[in-house]
Design an enzyme around this catalytic site. Structure first.
Site, PDB file in Angstrom:
ATOM      1  N   ASP A 182       0.902  -1.150   0.000  1.00  0.00           N
ATOM      2  CA  ASP A 182       0.000   0.000   0.000  1.00  0.00           C
ATOM      3  C   ASP A 182       0.944   1.205   0.000  1.00  0.00           C
ATOM      4  OD1 ASP A 182      -1.398   2.310   0.993  1.00  0.00           O
ATOM      5  OD2 ASP A 182      -3.048   0.955   1.449  1.00  0.00           O
ATOM      6  N   HIS A 183       0.981   1.937  -1.113  1.00  0.00           N
ATOM      7  CA  HIS A 183       2.064   2.928  -1.220  1.00  0.00           C
ATOM      8  C   HIS A 183       1.938   4.059  -0.188  1.00  0.00           C
ATOM      9  CE1 HIS A 183      -0.663   5.467  -3.627  1.00  0.00           C
ATOM     10  NE2 HIS A 183       0.189   6.447  -3.404  1.00  0.00           N
ATOM     11  N   LYS A 187       4.981   6.465   2.651  1.00  0.00           N
ATOM     12  CA  LYS A 187       5.150   7.907   2.845  1.00  0.00           C
ATOM     13  C   LYS A 187       5.729   8.171   4.236  1.00  0.00           C
ATOM     14  CE  LYS A 187       1.185   9.093  -0.101  1.00  0.00           C
ATOM     15  NZ  LYS A 187       1.798   9.620  -1.315  1.00  0.00           N
ATOM     16  N   GLU A 221      -7.787  14.970  -4.656  1.00  0.00           N
ATOM     17  CA  GLU A 221      -6.932  15.075  -5.839  1.00  0.00           C
ATOM     18  C   GLU A 221      -7.542  16.059  -6.817  1.00  0.00           C
ATOM     19  OE1 GLU A 221      -4.932  11.291  -7.181  1.00  0.00           O
ATOM     20  OE2 GLU A 221      -6.792  10.524  -6.355  1.00  0.00           O
ATOM     21  N   ASP A 240     -10.730   2.453  -4.530  1.00  0.00           N
ATOM     22  CA  ASP A 240      -9.432   2.947  -4.986  1.00  0.00           C
ATOM     23  C   ASP A 240      -8.615   3.611  -3.863  1.00  0.00           C
ATOM     24  OD1 ASP A 240      -7.613   3.454  -7.190  1.00  0.00           O
ATOM     25  OD2 ASP A 240      -8.154   5.571  -7.002  1.00  0.00           O
ATOM     26  N   HIS A 245      -5.840   3.122   1.381  1.00  0.00           N
ATOM     27  CA  HIS A 245      -4.970   4.194   1.889  1.00  0.00           C
ATOM     28  C   HIS A 245      -5.569   4.894   3.128  1.00  0.00           C
ATOM     29  CE1 HIS A 245      -3.057   3.289  -1.786  1.00  0.00           C
ATOM     30  NE2 HIS A 245      -3.701   4.127  -2.563  1.00  0.00           N
ATOM     31  N   LYS A 346     -11.676  12.764  -6.656  1.00  0.00           N
ATOM     32  CA  LYS A 346     -10.894  13.290  -7.773  1.00  0.00           C
ATOM     33  C   LYS A 346     -11.633  14.479  -8.376  1.00  0.00           C
ATOM     34  CE  LYS A 346      -8.654   8.994  -9.215  1.00  0.00           C
ATOM     35  NZ  LYS A 346      -7.237   9.243  -8.954  1.00  0.00           N
TER      36      LYS A 346
END
Ligand code: BG6
Length: 498
Positions: A182-183, A187, A221, A240, A245, A346
């Protein structure tokens, strides 16, 4: 600990992820002396490259995606010699036999001790094909060396498919061999939530329902779905962003202190926290979850933006949400009665990820009868995850002058001021940890499934009830009005500047 010698195999190496993130991250690690000396990369994909032409392709792109200001040509040429390529199809048993032979040769040449890290930079549909191929030639087995796989999201598209995917993966691999990326956990600012909470004694006593009024997690975003309409239209923002996240951030922020910094200790606490989130009934979904979809509007540069339904590969009558706001309850002693508001979308006004912890207000009686009474606003602690990374504490101070007027002021910590930061891709630490066998920053099958369990009722209600008001917010705006009514119904309001 230094990472172990190993060979990293990238399945789907001709794709975007490899050139934009994986190779640049590995090169950044190499430049920081964080890769093992005995290390090589083997890319495998269907495309017709030789090792030479694959290296050329990586060389073209690496300048754009690694640390640009300090690109070291000599270091790159040494690193580039470690990159190899093999053409092969994932449904071809013979290709896996060739892969095994290739890896044995590389292992001998680089002295990697038999350790192999398999990175699935492929769509999830082929994970199980690759797993089967590797198992057929015994490459999933560990002896005095390790074998690990890294899997990219999405981990399923709902609870059932996630369970099925986990079952498939765990048929041939042990949980300890599987690293689910999970990117957001890559962070620095997300990792710092743990340092902030558990390396400081000052806040932990306040970190509960007695002192905290509510929590907000926002990830907005500016961009729309861009070229990813095909994927996104089947997904939507809950799948998503929120299920993965935002839940990861919520877990770090709200979990109990782990007994150690070992990966299992941390992941156990995350699991306990997520398991305590109340699963909503359909009626509660209608009350506590708001969805939105962007219509036409204006981009940041002033040019007109298309409505979501006219984006490439999006269904013209799409019911997919590009925005969601949700109010969750955590049913445990620490958080009982403290709402957690999450929102993401978004096509919004700003790109920003922030967490706001709002404390309870001070009682007013001290200032009764002064102008200060009625101005007593609650304290807030704000974690700026991105951009302008930092932490801010907002409190009231007396304005200079004869009367007792108050104003909100900030105490501010900025990463850029406190530390020399190296720009990176965000994948460096995760790859480094995986080579060291530290799974703290990766998700576990039970965490993934519990997260799906929480969002499943939302997905079900939204699938069964068409959103009649879509599109309900203009591209470039702050989101749908109903999202602002959600905290208002609980006598709160969104505080993040997004
Ligand atoms: C990805 C989503 O996981 O995260 C994207 O699939 C989203 O849709 C991205 O744009 C956001 O990541 P970041 O790091 O830019 O906040």
């Amino acid at each position: 600990d230094a990472p172990d010698p190993c060979i990293m195999v990238i399945f789907g190496a001709s794709g975007d992820l490899t050139k934009r993130l994986l190779i640049p991250s590995l090169f950044n690690l190499y430049c920081d002396n964080l890769l093992p000396d005995a290390f090589a990369i083997l890319g495998m994909a269907m495309d017709d490259f030789s090792t030479e032409s694959f290296r050329d392709r990586m060389s073209e792109d690496v300048r754009n995606y690694s640390r640009q200001d300090q690109f070291d040509d000599h270091a790159w040429s040494v690193f580039c010699d470690k990159i190899h390529y093999m053409q092969g199809r994932f449904d071809d048993a013979e290709a896996f036999a060739r892969l095994k032979t290739f890896l044995q040769a590389l292992d001998g040449r680089y002295d990697a001790g038999g350790n192999i890290l398999f990175y699935m930079a492929t769509p999830p549909a082929v994970f199980s094909m690759i797993s089967t191929g590797l198992e057929a030639v015994g490459m999933n087995e560990e002896h005095d060396y390790w074998r690990r796989i890294i899997v990219e999201k999405p981990f399923g598209s709902d609870l059932d498919s996630a369970r099925q995917l986990n079952r498939q993966i765990l048929t041939y691999w042990k949980e300890s061999q599987v690293y689910r990326i999970d990117h957001y956990l890559g962070k620095e600012t997300v990792q710092n939530l743990l340092a902030f909470r558990f390396a400081n004694g000052m806040f932990e006593p306040l970190w509960n329902r007695t002192h905290i009024d509510h929590i907000q997690i926002t990830a907005t975003e500016q961009v729309g779905v861009e070229w990813r309409g095909g994927y996104y239209d089947k997904s939507g923002v809950v799948r998503d962003m929120i299920q993965n996240h935002l839940f990861q951030m919520m877990a770090y922020l709200c979990m109990e202190p782990p007994v150690s910094f070992e990966s299992e200790a941390i992941r156990n606490e995350k699991f306990k926290l997520l398991s305590a989130v109340r699963i909503m009934e359909p009626e509660e979904v209608r009350e506590n979850a708001v969805r939105g979809q962007y219509g036409e509007g204006v981009k940041q540069d002033g040019s007109p933006a298309k409505p979501y339904r006219q984006e490439h590969l999006v269904h013209p009558d799409s019911n997919t949400e590009t925005y969601a706001a949700v109010k969750l309850r955590i049913d445990n002693w620490r958080w009982h009665g403290v709402p957690v508001f999450l929102r993401s979308g978004k096509g919004l006004r700003t790109k920003s990820t922030e967490i706001v912890v709002q404390f309870r207000r001070a009682p007013e009686f001290t200032f009764r009868g002064t102008p200060a009474a009625g101005q007593l606003e609650a304290n807030q602690l704000i974690f700026r995850i991105q951009p302008n990374e930092g932490i801010e504490l907002r409190f009231l101070a007396k304005r200079p002058g004869p009367s007792m007027h108050m104003r909100k002021v900030n105490m501010n910590f900025e990463y850029d001021e406190a530390f020399v930061t190296h720009p990176g891709t965000g994948y460096e630490t995760m790859l480094y940890d995986c080579m060291r066998g530290d799974a703290s920053l990766f998700s576990r099958s039970d965490l993934v499934e519990t997260s799906w369990q929480i969002v499943q009722p939302i997905l079900d209600v939204w699938k069964s009830e068409k959103a009649r008001d879509f599109p309900n917010y203009p591209f470039g705006s702050w989101g749908p009005k109903a999202a602002f009514d959600l905290p208002a119904a609980a006598h709160r309001r969104w505080l993040a500047r997004s």
